[in-house]
Design an enzyme around this catalytic site. Structure first.
Site, PDB file in Angstrom:
ATOM      1  N   ASN A 129       0.857  -1.184   0.000  1.00  0.00           N
ATOM      2  CA  ASN A 129       0.000   0.000   0.000  1.00  0.00           C
ATOM      3  C   ASN A 129       0.900   1.243   0.000  1.00  0.00           C
ATOM      4  O   ASN A 129       1.680   1.454   0.925  1.00  0.00           O
ATOM      5  CB  ASN A 129      -0.892  -0.033   1.253  1.00  0.00           C
ATOM      6  CG  ASN A 129      -1.833   1.140   1.301  1.00  0.00           C
ATOM      7  OD1 ASN A 129      -1.429   2.272   1.018  1.00  0.00           O
ATOM      8  ND2 ASN A 129      -3.076   0.917   1.663  1.00  0.00           N
ATOM      9  N   ASP A 141      -0.096   4.503  -0.207  1.00  0.00           N
ATOM     10  CA  ASP A 141      -0.772   5.754   0.160  1.00  0.00           C
ATOM     11  C   ASP A 141       0.135   6.705   0.938  1.00  0.00           C
ATOM     12  O   ASP A 141       0.067   7.925   0.769  1.00  0.00           O
ATOM     13  CB  ASP A 141      -1.994   5.458   1.056  1.00  0.00           C
ATOM     14  CG  ASP A 141      -3.136   4.833   0.282  1.00  0.00           C
ATOM     15  OD1 ASP A 141      -3.179   4.982  -0.949  1.00  0.00           O
ATOM     16  OD2 ASP A 141      -3.986   4.195   0.924  1.00  0.00           O
ATOM     17  N   HIS A 142       0.976   6.130   1.812  1.00  0.00           N
ATOM     18  CA  HIS A 142       1.782   7.010   2.664  1.00  0.00           C
ATOM     19  C   HIS A 142       2.850   7.776   1.904  1.00  0.00           C
ATOM     20  O   HIS A 142       3.346   8.791   2.392  1.00  0.00           O
ATOM     21  CB  HIS A 142       2.432   6.216   3.797  1.00  0.00           C
ATOM     22  CG  HIS A 142       1.432   5.831   4.847  1.00  0.00           C
ATOM     23  ND1 HIS A 142       0.393   6.642   5.212  1.00  0.00           N
ATOM     24  CD2 HIS A 142       1.308   4.726   5.599  1.00  0.00           C
ATOM     25  CE1 HIS A 142      -0.316   6.046   6.145  1.00  0.00           C
ATOM     26  NE2 HIS A 142       0.219   4.879   6.394  1.00  0.00           N
ATOM     27  N   HIS A 151      -5.764   3.633  -1.690  1.00  0.00           N
ATOM     28  CA  HIS A 151      -7.096   3.932  -1.148  1.00  0.00           C
ATOM     29  C   HIS A 151      -7.425   5.396  -1.411  1.00  0.00           C
ATOM     30  O   HIS A 151      -7.166   6.253  -0.563  1.00  0.00           O
ATOM     31  CB  HIS A 151      -7.108   3.638   0.364  1.00  0.00           C
ATOM     32  CG  HIS A 151      -8.438   3.893   1.013  1.00  0.00           C
ATOM     33  ND1 HIS A 151      -8.632   3.733   2.357  1.00  0.00           N
ATOM     34  CD2 HIS A 151      -9.639   4.313   0.511  1.00  0.00           C
ATOM     35  CE1 HIS A 151      -9.890   4.035   2.656  1.00  0.00           C
ATOM     36  NE2 HIS A 151     -10.516   4.397   1.553  1.00  0.00           N
ATOM     37  N   ARG A 190      -9.340   8.255  -1.003  1.00  0.00           N
ATOM     38  CA  ARG A 190     -10.397   8.544  -0.026  1.00  0.00           C
ATOM     39  C   ARG A 190     -11.290   9.652  -0.556  1.00  0.00           C
ATOM     40  O   ARG A 190     -10.899  10.430  -1.422  1.00  0.00           O
ATOM     41  CB  ARG A 190      -9.763   8.944   1.308  1.00  0.00           C
ATOM     42  CG  ARG A 190      -8.907   7.829   1.894  1.00  0.00           C
ATOM     43  CD  ARG A 190      -8.403   8.206   3.252  1.00  0.00           C
ATOM     44  NE  ARG A 190      -9.462   8.177   4.228  1.00  0.00           N
ATOM     45  CZ  ARG A 190      -9.585   7.262   5.192  1.00  0.00           C
ATOM     46  NH1 ARG A 190      -8.708   6.307   5.321  1.00  0.00           N
ATOM     47  NH2 ARG A 190     -10.590   7.309   6.048  1.00  0.00           N
ATOM     48  N   ARG A 225      -7.228  12.870   0.774  1.00  0.00           N
ATOM     49  CA  ARG A 225      -6.181  13.386   1.670  1.00  0.00           C
ATOM     50  C   ARG A 225      -4.783  12.892   1.313  1.00  0.00           C
ATOM     51  O   ARG A 225      -3.807  13.534   1.656  1.00  0.00           O
ATOM     52  CB  ARG A 225      -6.497  13.055   3.115  1.00  0.00           C
ATOM     53  CG  ARG A 225      -6.266  11.610   3.488  1.00  0.00           C
ATOM     54  CD  ARG A 225      -6.312  11.470   4.985  1.00  0.00           C
ATOM     55  NE  ARG A 225      -7.674  11.583   5.451  1.00  0.00           N
ATOM     56  CZ  ARG A 225      -8.245  10.742   6.319  1.00  0.00           C
ATOM     57  NH1 ARG A 225      -7.541   9.759   6.822  1.00  0.00           N
ATOM     58  NH2 ARG A 225      -9.481  10.884   6.702  1.00  0.00           N
ATOM     59  N   GLU A 244      -8.733   0.201  -2.892  1.00  0.00           N
ATOM     60  CA  GLU A 244      -9.647   0.184  -1.750  1.00  0.00           C
ATOM     61  C   GLU A 244     -10.638   1.323  -1.948  1.00  0.00           C
ATOM     62  O   GLU A 244     -10.250   2.412  -2.391  1.00  0.00           O
ATOM     63  CB  GLU A 244      -8.873   0.396  -0.451  1.00  0.00           C
ATOM     64  CG  GLU A 244      -7.908  -0.726  -0.154  1.00  0.00           C
ATOM     65  CD  GLU A 244      -7.046  -0.445   1.064  1.00  0.00           C
ATOM     66  OE1 GLU A 244      -7.223   0.617   1.715  1.00  0.00           O
ATOM     67  OE2 GLU A 244      -6.184  -1.260   1.361  1.00  0.00           O
ATOM     68  N   THR A 301      -8.247   3.330   8.248  1.00  0.00           N
ATOM     69  CA  THR A 301      -9.472   2.541   8.330  1.00  0.00           C
ATOM     70  C   THR A 301      -9.533   1.839   9.687  1.00  0.00           C
ATOM     71  O   THR A 301      -8.648   1.059  10.022  1.00  0.00           O
ATOM     72  CB  THR A 301      -9.496   1.498   7.194  1.00  0.00           C
ATOM     73  OG1 THR A 301      -9.109   2.157   5.993  1.00  0.00           O
ATOM     74  CG2 THR A 301     -10.873   0.910   7.026  1.00  0.00           C
ATOM     75  N   GLU A 356     -10.791  -9.601   2.991  1.00  0.00           N
ATOM     76  CA  GLU A 356      -9.526  -9.195   3.603  1.00  0.00           C
ATOM     77  C   GLU A 356      -9.811  -9.100   5.094  1.00  0.00           C
ATOM     78  O   GLU A 356     -10.618  -8.260   5.530  1.00  0.00           O
ATOM     79  CB  GLU A 356      -9.028  -7.860   3.034  1.00  0.00           C
ATOM     80  CG  GLU A 356      -7.719  -7.439   3.705  1.00  0.00           C
ATOM     81  CD  GLU A 356      -7.022  -6.287   3.002  1.00  0.00           C
ATOM     82  OE1 GLU A 356      -7.138  -6.147   1.769  1.00  0.00           O
ATOM     83  OE2 GLU A 356      -6.356  -5.506   3.715  1.00  0.00           O
ATOM     84  N   HIS A 412      -3.742  -4.658   7.657  1.00  0.00           N
ATOM     85  CA  HIS A 412      -3.870  -3.564   8.621  1.00  0.00           C
ATOM     86  C   HIS A 412      -2.999  -3.798   9.856  1.00  0.00           C
ATOM     87  O   HIS A 412      -3.206  -4.750  10.598  1.00  0.00           O
ATOM     88  CB  HIS A 412      -5.306  -3.327   9.083  1.00  0.00           C
ATOM     89  CG  HIS A 412      -5.496  -1.925   9.574  1.00  0.00           C
ATOM     90  ND1 HIS A 412      -6.005  -0.912   8.793  1.00  0.00           N
ATOM     91  CD2 HIS A 412      -5.168  -1.366  10.748  1.00  0.00           C
ATOM     92  CE1 HIS A 412      -6.013   0.208   9.475  1.00  0.00           C
ATOM     93  NE2 HIS A 412      -5.499  -0.036  10.664  1.00  0.00           N
ATOM     94  N   GLY A 413      -2.036  -2.923  10.012  1.00  0.00           N
ATOM     95  CA  GLY A 413      -1.180  -2.956  11.200  1.00  0.00           C
ATOM     96  C   GLY A 413      -0.153  -4.074  11.193  1.00  0.00           C
ATOM     97  O   GLY A 413       0.475  -4.347  12.219  1.00  0.00           O
ATOM     98  N   HIS A 436       1.874   0.928   6.098  1.00  0.00           N
ATOM     99  CA  HIS A 436       2.598   1.802   7.025  1.00  0.00           C
ATOM    100  C   HIS A 436       3.988   1.288   7.396  1.00  0.00           C
ATOM    101  O   HIS A 436       4.969   2.039   7.351  1.00  0.00           O
ATOM    102  CB  HIS A 436       1.754   2.004   8.290  1.00  0.00           C
ATOM    103  CG  HIS A 436       2.354   2.965   9.248  1.00  0.00           C
ATOM    104  ND1 HIS A 436       2.181   4.325   9.148  1.00  0.00           N
ATOM    105  CD2 HIS A 436       3.179   2.772  10.301  1.00  0.00           C
ATOM    106  CE1 HIS A 436       2.856   4.916  10.108  1.00  0.00           C
ATOM    107  NE2 HIS A 436       3.468   4.006  10.827  1.00  0.00           N
TER     108      HIS A 436
HETATM  109  N1  PXP Z   1      -5.803  -3.134   4.057  1.00  0.00           N
HETATM  110  C1  PXP Z   1      -6.793  -2.202   4.195  1.00  0.00           C
HETATM  111  C2  PXP Z   1      -8.160  -2.567   3.742  1.00  0.00           C
HETATM  112  C3  PXP Z   1      -6.510  -0.930   4.708  1.00  0.00           C
HETATM  113  O1  PXP Z   1      -7.506  -0.015   4.825  1.00  0.00           O
HETATM  114  C4  PXP Z   1      -5.201  -0.611   5.075  1.00  0.00           C
HETATM  115  C5  PXP Z   1      -4.878   0.746   5.590  1.00  0.00           C
HETATM  116  O2  PXP Z   1      -4.996   1.667   4.559  1.00  0.00           O
HETATM  117  C6  PXP Z   1      -4.196  -1.595   4.900  1.00  0.00           C
HETATM  118  C7  PXP Z   1      -4.539  -2.854   4.422  1.00  0.00           C
HETATM  119  C8  PXP Z   1      -2.767  -1.329   5.227  1.00  0.00           C
HETATM  120  O3  PXP Z   1      -2.640  -1.100   6.580  1.00  0.00           O
HETATM  121  P1  PXP Z   1      -1.227  -0.636   7.163  1.00  0.00           P
HETATM  122  O4  PXP Z   1      -0.923   0.697   6.548  1.00  0.00           O
HETATM  123  O5  PXP Z   1      -1.479  -0.571   8.627  1.00  0.00           O
HETATM  124  O6  PXP Z   1      -0.230  -1.671   6.770  1.00  0.00           O
END
Ligand code: PXP
Length: 252
Positions: free
Chosen positions: A11, A13-14, A56, A58, A62, A83, A114, A164, A204-205, A227
């Protein structure tokens, strides 16, 4: 790669988050894309072996911008996973982008990221419409849900291709006594989803520490991680970045 190897979606996005903190007004200056460019990051991630690029866009735009998503669609050679909130506006944008798959997520404007899984029971009819709309265009659908038996049951009824599993609660409880309970929930959910014919992804996380336990979850097909990978890249890339600038300044 072996067919039973777990795939990695990165991902990015960051990368856009970092760009937007400085260059909110424009993604271009002097005819070139401003740094850091998420599309360039996606190409590096692919080169390193990522199986999928996840973004993602949004509703409040953002971080990743719609223009970025359209450029990614053109530039990347692996799969694009978008996403999206379960809104008509996002569904229309997905039909324009034609990602390989979409992952429907809940979206709350005030959240930093999320926070919980999609409530596919309350929003069953709306989710079903989007699943059908995407499938009719050959776009696979994943549902981002908590590891809860009823939500898995509904995801199968919705005829989604994938779920997921939201690993956030496990990640948040990693250092306390609840962590085993959360890991068990994820394992049970993965078994149930697999038995119902759903492809099992998770995200996530997930980080460089808790990945060890995450890998104990059965039937995992793909992990989406953002992240921790981007954070690691900032630190591990800093040494080279400083040295390169010093070389420019001093010539050695
Ligand atoms: N999967 C989904 C559906 C998410 O919303 C996110 C966060 O944007 C992630 C995975 C990735 O999460 P992380 O940035 O904590 O690795």
């Amino acid at each position: 790669m072996n067919s039973d190897e777990i795939l990695l979606g990165v991902n990015i996005d960051h990368v856009a988050t970092l760009r937007q903190t400085r260059y909110r007004e424009t993604v271009r200056t002097s005819g070139t894309f401003v740094e850091p460019d998420p599309v360039f990051a996606a190409l590096v991630a692919e080169q390193a072996g990522a199986d999928q690029i996840t973004v993602h866009p949004r509703e409040d735009a953002r971080h990743i911008q719609r223009e970025d998503v359209l450029r990614l669609r053109e530039a990347i050679k692996t799969r694009l996973n978008m996403e999206m909130a379960c809104t008509q506006d996002m569904a229309d944008f997905a039909l324009k982008v034609k990602p390989d798959c979409v992952c429907i997520v809940p979206e709350n404007r005030t959240e930093v990221t999320t926070e919980g899984g999609l409530d596919v029971i309350t929003h069953f009819d709306r989710v079903r419409d989007v699943v059908q709309e995407m499938n009719s265009e050959g776009i696979k659908v994943s549902l981002f849900i908590d590891p809860d038996p009823e939500h898995i049951e509904s995801s199968a009824e919705l005829e989604a291709d994938m779920v997921e599993l939201h690993t956030g609660a496990f990640a948040n409880h990693y250092y306390d006594v609840q962590s085993d309970i959360e890991l068990d929930k994820l394992s049970m959910a993965a078994k149930q989803a697999h038995n119902l014919g759903l492809t099992v992804n998770a995200g996530h996380g997930i980080n460089y520490v808790n990945i060890r336990e995450i890998l104990q979850i059965p039937h995992l097909h793909e992990l989406n991680i953002g992240h921790s990978i981007i954070s690691r890249a900032v630190i591990s890339g800093l040494d080279e970045a400083v040295r390169e600038m010093l070389f420019k300044i001093r010539g050695h």
